[in-house]
Enzyme design. Structure first.
Site, short mmCIF file in Angstrom:
data_model
loop_
_atom_site.label_atom_id
_atom_site.label_comp_id
_atom_site.label_asym_id
_atom_site.label_seq_id
_atom_site.Cartn_x
_atom_site.Cartn_y
_atom_site.Cartn_z
N ASP A 1 48.78 10.56 84.49
CA ASP A 1 47.51 9.89 84.76
C ASP A 1 47.66 8.58 85.52
O ASP A 1 46.81 7.70 85.44
CB ASP A 1 46.78 9.63 83.44
CG ASP A 1 47.66 8.91 82.42
OD1 ASP A 1 48.65 8.25 82.83
OD2 ASP A 1 47.36 9.00 81.21
N GLU B 1 51.24 17.74 82.30
CA GLU B 1 50.55 16.96 81.27
C GLU B 1 49.07 16.85 81.59
O GLU B 1 48.46 15.78 81.59
CB GLU B 1 51.18 15.57 81.09
CG GLU B 1 50.77 14.91 79.77
CD GLU B 1 51.34 13.50 79.61
OE1 GLU B 1 52.23 13.33 78.79
OE2 GLU B 1 50.86 12.58 80.32
N GLU C 1 43.63 5.02 83.76
CA GLU C 1 44.27 6.33 83.55
C GLU C 1 43.29 7.45 83.24
O GLU C 1 43.48 8.59 83.69
CB GLU C 1 45.31 6.22 82.42
CG GLU C 1 46.56 5.45 82.80
CD GLU C 1 46.43 3.94 82.63
OE1 GLU C 1 47.42 3.23 82.86
OE2 GLU C 1 45.33 3.46 82.25
N HIS D 1 51.22 -2.80 76.49
CA HIS D 1 51.01 -3.05 77.92
C HIS D 1 49.62 -2.65 78.41
O HIS D 1 49.30 -2.87 79.58
CB HIS D 1 52.04 -2.27 78.74
CG HIS D 1 51.81 -0.79 78.73
ND1 HIS D 1 52.16 0.00 77.66
CD2 HIS D 1 51.24 0.04 79.63
CE1 HIS D 1 51.84 1.25 77.91
NE2 HIS D 1 51.27 1.31 79.10
N ARG E 1 45.93 -2.43 79.69
CA ARG E 1 45.02 -3.42 80.26
C ARG E 1 43.86 -3.74 79.33
O ARG E 1 43.40 -4.87 79.26
CB ARG E 1 44.46 -2.91 81.60
CG ARG E 1 45.43 -2.93 82.76
CD ARG E 1 44.74 -2.42 84.02
NE ARG E 1 45.60 -2.47 85.19
CZ ARG E 1 46.45 -1.51 85.53
NH1 ARG E 1 46.56 -0.42 84.78
NH2 ARG E 1 47.19 -1.62 86.62
N HIS F 1 56.67 -6.71 77.76
CA HIS F 1 56.33 -6.23 79.10
C HIS F 1 56.26 -7.41 80.06
O HIS F 1 55.83 -8.51 79.71
CB HIS F 1 54.99 -5.49 79.06
CG HIS F 1 54.73 -4.61 80.23
ND1 HIS F 1 54.25 -5.09 81.42
CD2 HIS F 1 54.87 -3.27 80.40
CE1 HIS F 1 54.10 -4.09 82.27
NE2 HIS F 1 54.46 -2.97 81.68
#
Length: 370
Positions: free
Chosen positions: A95, A117, A131, A212, A214, A244
């Site tokens: 994604d 996937e 994503e 990580h 957003r 990260h």
């Protein structure tokens, strides 16, 4: 002849595509690998570990690059490769922006697309961002949908993807994990692992932290850090947190957690070291999709710091627990699991059996007209 172009750009994609690449080599099918290098250093580590040498490297990572800048660069430079190579199929994974834009470029050129996937959904276009939209866009384009689970297959059917184009294969992350474990068993502990091992006290329960996403930037991450501070006050635990590199993560984490007792903030680690940490820990607190898929193989519980997940199989099997970013719930659930560890005896990884790559390559060999 069947001619495949495999494209990816991030470390997770590389991990999950590696078993497919190895299986294509094993079956002596014609293919080439192109990396966008959407992530540079983290990608290179995995390529080295899995012994993958791309024929094409677009090297598109730039500091503070917007999603639109990245997308436009991918579309421009992958088009040149599609024209040159003329593949009969482009294979993308998951994604990411790389997956969605490469799929779009292939569609524009009339080239078939296989999606590894496929079918993961939250049905909330902002979680995860970008994503969720990336994978839905890729689903509208793809000709072959390699769904990791029956839940993912059901999602695709609900979106009116033809049943004959959907194949439940398992997730290649499990294949990669088994390959990696076998490789690591024959090697001595790396210098990176030895340094981390020296930090840890063997009489304490280790909590592994990653993050990580957003959507957790800002107040969500601050709440997570406050929860970690409270957990670190327990004398019988210590926390290890590979931080990260995104400044939206490093800033709050360093400000709130540096120099705290029982918390080790370390640089991002290599894939083999992350697997070692997962083996050693008692609990994982993470927003990572890959970790949710890998942890069941190690029989480790995961507190998922998200409100929704596209990987509910782990929740249903009892490996993962959706806790969001609220401090009180994270502390409560972590305390419960540390005090009464779940028994995973006899429960298999719901994401696969280690044969997903074989199924995907067999399906490509037998299904594509060329």
């Amino acid at each position: 002849m069947l001619k495949i172009l495999i494209c990816f750009g991030t470390r997770p994609e590389a991990i999950k595509m590696a078993p497919v690449i190895h299986e294509l080599k094993k079956q002596k099918l014609e293919f080439k690998v192109c990396v966008t290098a959407q992530h540079r250093e983290m990608l290179d580590q995995v390529l080295d570990f899995f012994e993958i040498v791309p024929e094409y490297d677009l090297d598109l990572m730039q500091p503070n690059q917007s999603l639109n800048q990245l997308s436009s660069n991918i579309l421009k430079y992958i088009d040149e490769i599609l024209v040159k190579e003329k593949p009969s199929l482009v294979l993308v994974q998951g994604d990411t922006t790389s997956a969605a834009i490469v799929a779009l470029a292939a569609f524009h050129r009339g080239i078939k697309v296989g999606h590894v996937e496929a079918g993961l959904r939250t049905h909330n276009k902002m979680a995860p961002f970008p994503e969720e939209v990336n994978r839905q866009l890729t689903a509208r384009i793809a000709d072959f949908h390699f769904a990791p689970t029956s839940n993912a297959s059901f999602n695709l059917l609900q979106e009116l993807i033809p049943r004959g184009n959907i194949y439940v294969t398992g997730n290649t992350v499990v294949d990669a994990l088994e390959w990696a474990i076998n490789k690591l068993e024959s090697q001595t502990l790396s210098e990176e692992i030895q340094k981390i091992k020296a930090l840890l006290k063997p009489n304490k329960k280790m909590i592994l932290i990653t993050g990580h996403r957003r959507e957790n930037f800002g107040e969500g991450l601050i709440q997570i850090c406050e929860a970690l501070k409270e957990l670190s006050e327990r004398e019988n635990v210590e926390l290890i947190y590979p931080v990260h590199l995104n400044p939206n993560v490093t800033g709050p984490v360093q400000e709130l957690l540096s120099n705290k007792n029982n918390i080790h903030l370390i640089s991002p680690v290599t894939y083999p070291t992350m697997l070692w940490l997962m083996q050693q820990c008692s609990l994982i607190i993470s927003d990572s999709g890959g970790i949710q898929e890998e942890a069941p193989t190690f029989k480790k519980p995961v507190l998922v710091t998200r409100e929704v997940s596209e990987r509910m199989e782990g929740v249903e099997a009892g490996f993962s627990f959706l806790v969001g970013t609220g401090k009180s719930k994270i502390v409560k659930e972590a305390t419960r699991i540390l005090s009464h560890p779940p028994d995973f005896l006899g429960i298999e990884n719901p994401y696969g059996d280690g044969r997903a790559a074989f199924r995907i390559v067999e399906l490509l060999r037998n299904s594509i007209e060329y």
